[in-house]
Design an enzyme around this catalytic site. Sequence first.
Site, PDB file in Angstrom:
ATOM      1  N   SER A  42       0.903  -1.088  -0.042  1.00 35.43           N
ATOM      2  CA  SER A  42       0.053  -0.048   0.220  1.00 35.43           C
ATOM      3  C   SER A  42       1.061   1.310  -0.068  1.00 35.43           C
ATOM      4  CB  SER A  42      -0.794  -0.055   1.349  1.00 35.43           C
ATOM      5  OG  SER A  42      -0.108  -0.122   2.339  1.00 35.43           O
ATOM      6  N   ASN A  55      -2.650  -2.162  12.946  1.00 32.61           N
ATOM      7  CA  ASN A  55      -4.111  -2.019  12.926  1.00 32.61           C
ATOM      8  C   ASN A  55      -4.568  -0.688  13.618  1.00 32.61           C
ATOM      9  OD1 ASN A  55      -3.938  -4.307  11.853  1.00 32.61           O
ATOM     10  ND2 ASN A  55      -5.170  -5.554  13.154  1.00 32.61           N
ATOM     11  N   THR A 103     -39.909  25.882 -12.258  1.00 35.86           N
ATOM     12  CA  THR A 103     -40.098  24.538 -11.675  1.00 35.86           C
ATOM     13  C   THR A 103     -40.334  23.504 -13.007  1.00 35.86           C
ATOM     14  OG1 THR A 103     -42.564  24.904 -11.449  1.00 35.86           O
ATOM     15  CG2 THR A 103     -41.053  25.645  -9.649  1.00 35.86           C
ATOM     16  N   HIS A 104     -39.853  22.267 -12.657  1.00 35.34           N
ATOM     17  CA  HIS A 104     -39.933  21.272 -13.949  1.00 35.34           C
ATOM     18  C   HIS A 104     -39.394  21.914 -15.057  1.00 35.34           C
ATOM     19  CE1 HIS A 104     -43.590  19.721 -11.736  1.00 35.34           C
ATOM     20  NE2 HIS A 104     -43.647  20.621 -11.607  1.00 35.34           N
ATOM     21  N   SER A 109     -13.450  23.848 -29.290  1.00 29.40           N
ATOM     22  CA  SER A 109     -13.202  22.677 -29.970  1.00 29.40           C
ATOM     23  C   SER A 109     -12.202  22.282 -30.941  1.00 29.40           C
ATOM     24  CB  SER A 109     -14.781  22.494 -30.692  1.00 29.40           C
ATOM     25  OG  SER A 109     -14.731  21.420 -31.729  1.00 29.40           O
ATOM     26  N   LYS A 145     -16.553  27.360 -31.632  1.00 30.15           N
ATOM     27  CA  LYS A 145     -17.102  26.879 -30.112  1.00 30.15           C
ATOM     28  C   LYS A 145     -16.409  27.327 -28.947  1.00 30.15           C
ATOM     29  CE  LYS A 145     -19.820  24.065 -29.260  1.00 30.15           C
ATOM     30  NZ  LYS A 145     -20.033  22.787 -28.877  1.00 30.15           N
ATOM     31  N   ASN A 189     -16.772  26.476 -24.981  1.00 26.00           N
ATOM     32  CA  ASN A 189     -17.531  25.618 -24.133  1.00 26.00           C
ATOM     33  C   ASN A 189     -17.477  25.709 -22.630  1.00 26.00           C
ATOM     34  OD1 ASN A 189     -18.622  24.135 -26.551  1.00 26.00           O
ATOM     35  ND2 ASN A 189     -16.703  22.888 -26.445  1.00 26.00           N
ATOM     36  N   GLU A 202     -19.288  21.381 -16.708  1.00 23.53           N
ATOM     37  CA  GLU A 202     -19.389  20.132 -17.127  1.00 23.53           C
ATOM     38  C   GLU A 202     -18.669  19.180 -16.213  1.00 23.53           C
ATOM     39  OE1 GLU A 202     -19.946  19.850 -21.713  1.00 23.53           O
ATOM     40  OE2 GLU A 202     -18.739  21.665 -21.513  1.00 23.53           O
ATOM     41  N   TYR A 260     -10.114  -6.241  12.279  1.00 20.96           N
ATOM     42  CA  TYR A 260      -9.458  -5.909  11.185  1.00 20.96           C
ATOM     43  C   TYR A 260      -9.239  -6.890  10.133  1.00 20.96           C
ATOM     44  CZ  TYR A 260      -5.926  -4.327   7.929  1.00 20.96           C
ATOM     45  OH  TYR A 260      -5.281  -3.740   6.867  1.00 20.96           O
ATOM     46  N   GLN A 290      -7.781  -2.274   3.751  1.00 15.40           N
ATOM     47  CA  GLN A 290      -6.577  -1.267   3.212  1.00 15.40           C
ATOM     48  C   GLN A 290      -6.822  -0.561   2.023  1.00 15.40           C
ATOM     49  OE1 GLN A 290      -2.745  -2.823   2.992  1.00 15.40           O
ATOM     50  NE2 GLN A 290      -2.702  -2.852   0.794  1.00 15.40           N
ATOM     51  N   LYS A 300      -8.336   3.758   1.397  1.00 17.05           N
ATOM     52  CA  LYS A 300      -7.443   4.770   1.573  1.00 17.05           C
ATOM     53  C   LYS A 300      -7.743   5.574   0.242  1.00 17.05           C
ATOM     54  CE  LYS A 300      -5.031   3.307   5.004  1.00 17.05           C
ATOM     55  NZ  LYS A 300      -5.649   1.740   4.746  1.00 17.05           N
TER      56      LYS A 300
HETATM   57  N1  ARG Z   1      -1.688  -1.249   5.096  1.00 13.56           N
HETATM   58  C1  ARG Z   1      -2.529  -1.719   6.220  1.00 13.56           C
HETATM   59  C2  ARG Z   1      -3.917  -0.956   5.959  1.00 13.56           C
HETATM   60  O1  ARG Z   1      -3.677   0.036   5.380  1.00 13.56           O
HETATM   61  C3  ARG Z   1      -2.143  -1.304   7.526  1.00 13.56           C
HETATM   62  C4  ARG Z   1      -2.556  -2.373   8.270  1.00 13.56           C
HETATM   63  C5  ARG Z   1      -2.036  -3.854   8.285  1.00 13.56           C
HETATM   64  N2  ARG Z   1      -2.403  -4.739   9.305  1.00 13.56           N
HETATM   65  C6  ARG Z   1      -2.048  -6.017   8.939  1.00 13.56           C
HETATM   66  N3  ARG Z   1      -2.032  -6.606  10.239  1.00 13.56           N
HETATM   67  N4  ARG Z   1      -1.627  -6.329   7.867  1.00 13.56           N
HETATM   68  O2  ARG Z   1      -4.788  -1.602   6.250  1.00 13.56           O
END
Ligand code: ARG
Length: 515
Positions: free
Chosen positions: A78, A165, A210-211, A332, A338, A340, A345, A372, A377, A380
């Site tokens: 990650s 965690n 309205t509408h 365009s 054009k 725009n 948009e 957990y 993960q 994010k």
């Molecule tokens: N990269 C993990 C996440 O974003 C961190 C927590 C990982 N914990 C684990 N026991 N593998 O969730």
Amino acid sequence: MQLQSSASSFNSSIPSFSSIFFSVRKKPAFSFMSRAKPRLVDLVCSMSETGAKTKETKLWGGRFEESVTEIVEKFTESISFDKQLYKHDILGSKAHASMLAEQGLISESDRDSILQGLDEIERNIEAGQFIWRTDREDVHMNIEAALTDMIGEPAKKLHTARSRNDQVLTDFRLWCRDAIVMILTSIKHLQVALVTLALKNNGLIVPGYTHLQRAQPVLLQHLLLAYVEQLERDAGRLLDCRDRLNFCPLGACALAGTGLPIDRFRTSKALGFTAPMRNSIDAVSDRDFVLEFLSANSIIAVHLSRLGEEWVLWASEEFGFITPSDSVSTGSSIMPQKKNPDPMELVRGKSARVIGDLVTLLTLCKGLPLAYNRDLQEDKEPMFDSVKTIVGMLEVSAEFAKNITFNRERIQKALPAGHLDATTLADYLVKKGMPFRTSHDIVGRSVALCVSKSCQLQDLTLDEMRTLSPVFDEDVYEFIGVENAIKKFSSYGSTGSTCVADQLNYWVTKLEINK
Ligand code: ARG
């Protein structure tokens, strides 16, 4: 680049967009120049940069005899996205190390080495000199391992009474807290731009719909302030979300807490949280704050999408109410004539991703048992995307508002169409003592007469009106015609000029706008 991701930022300072979205130079997954065929392993995952020369044992590697395959390593990492949490991760680690020392779990000199080392790592990251390693999986292990490389033994004590965690959630809650402050700032920018636009267009009457059919005349200011109200509720939702997310999971450890004598109140306070989370299992499982934040963002996105739609329509030849300046328009590649309104948009279009981010999280969470799970993960990237997109949408909408002109003449010319004064005429008859249903019917007939004669209500003679009801009198002409009609609105919150002026004053004061 200073990110005030600290206890104090909760109350006052505003983190910058770039500091929240710390961008790290990425190596492309594969390059056509350097390699004829991409390797499967590079396609499986987004980031191939490790910076590692030799394979090292994972921080969790004690019980493992084999190292993970490259495909697994790249699929599970990650670091390619959670490195954005580095500031908050370091902040959390510093609070944790200080607490460990106060509780006698590590020595003061170990604490000092840890704090100094973390400061240096932060400086390295910000100078672009830190090497993020995929083999170190995530931001937490990258920083901890780098600290160990730097200061040795004391760094190995930092993870005492902590798990990734609770660590990741501490980071993420702190990040969200800062991101909310940032969005609130952008909401205010747009509110100020809308109120300023309203101030510039004093007295301008536009058709209210309205509408999407012409309904009643309204002051443009009234209409613009309706969007300001929506945005105020959006800000309120974010503030509620911030209050609810501001509880500290740190010390919940993997899920069960710890037998070591930590002080969770101490770390919670140091990080500016309201209190530690009561239940350690809940602390590491909960993603309600993510769902709530993404929901609040989705509602903002829907509001902005509606604004986008309105302005795109108004900029069309058919409406012709506004002319966006060239600085907020695009052309365009084939049609030379054009011009725009692309930014608005795209505001409408990007609302789709923000809503998608919420749906991703809802789907992610719905089948998960406590506590957990690694699935989490995946929380994010949608959040990063949602915040970045919302800030962009708010800022570009403010930019657009600053760069449009209302075409007064064109609007004025278009106003007589659609019998916008019909309801005011019905009110006139009510004022004369007629039941509203009856007056509705009589005015309906008056409009039908106008349609047959291709004229406006104000063009009917008193005699013609009297064929429909003897109640009509000379003073009826004070009620018809758009200019007259608008003067008759007086109820609280209505489009009458005094009511709208009151609203405008309220916002000018609240948003501290210099007239
Ligand atoms: N990269 C993990 C996440 O974003 C961190 C927590 C990982 N914990 C684990 N026991 N593998 O969730």
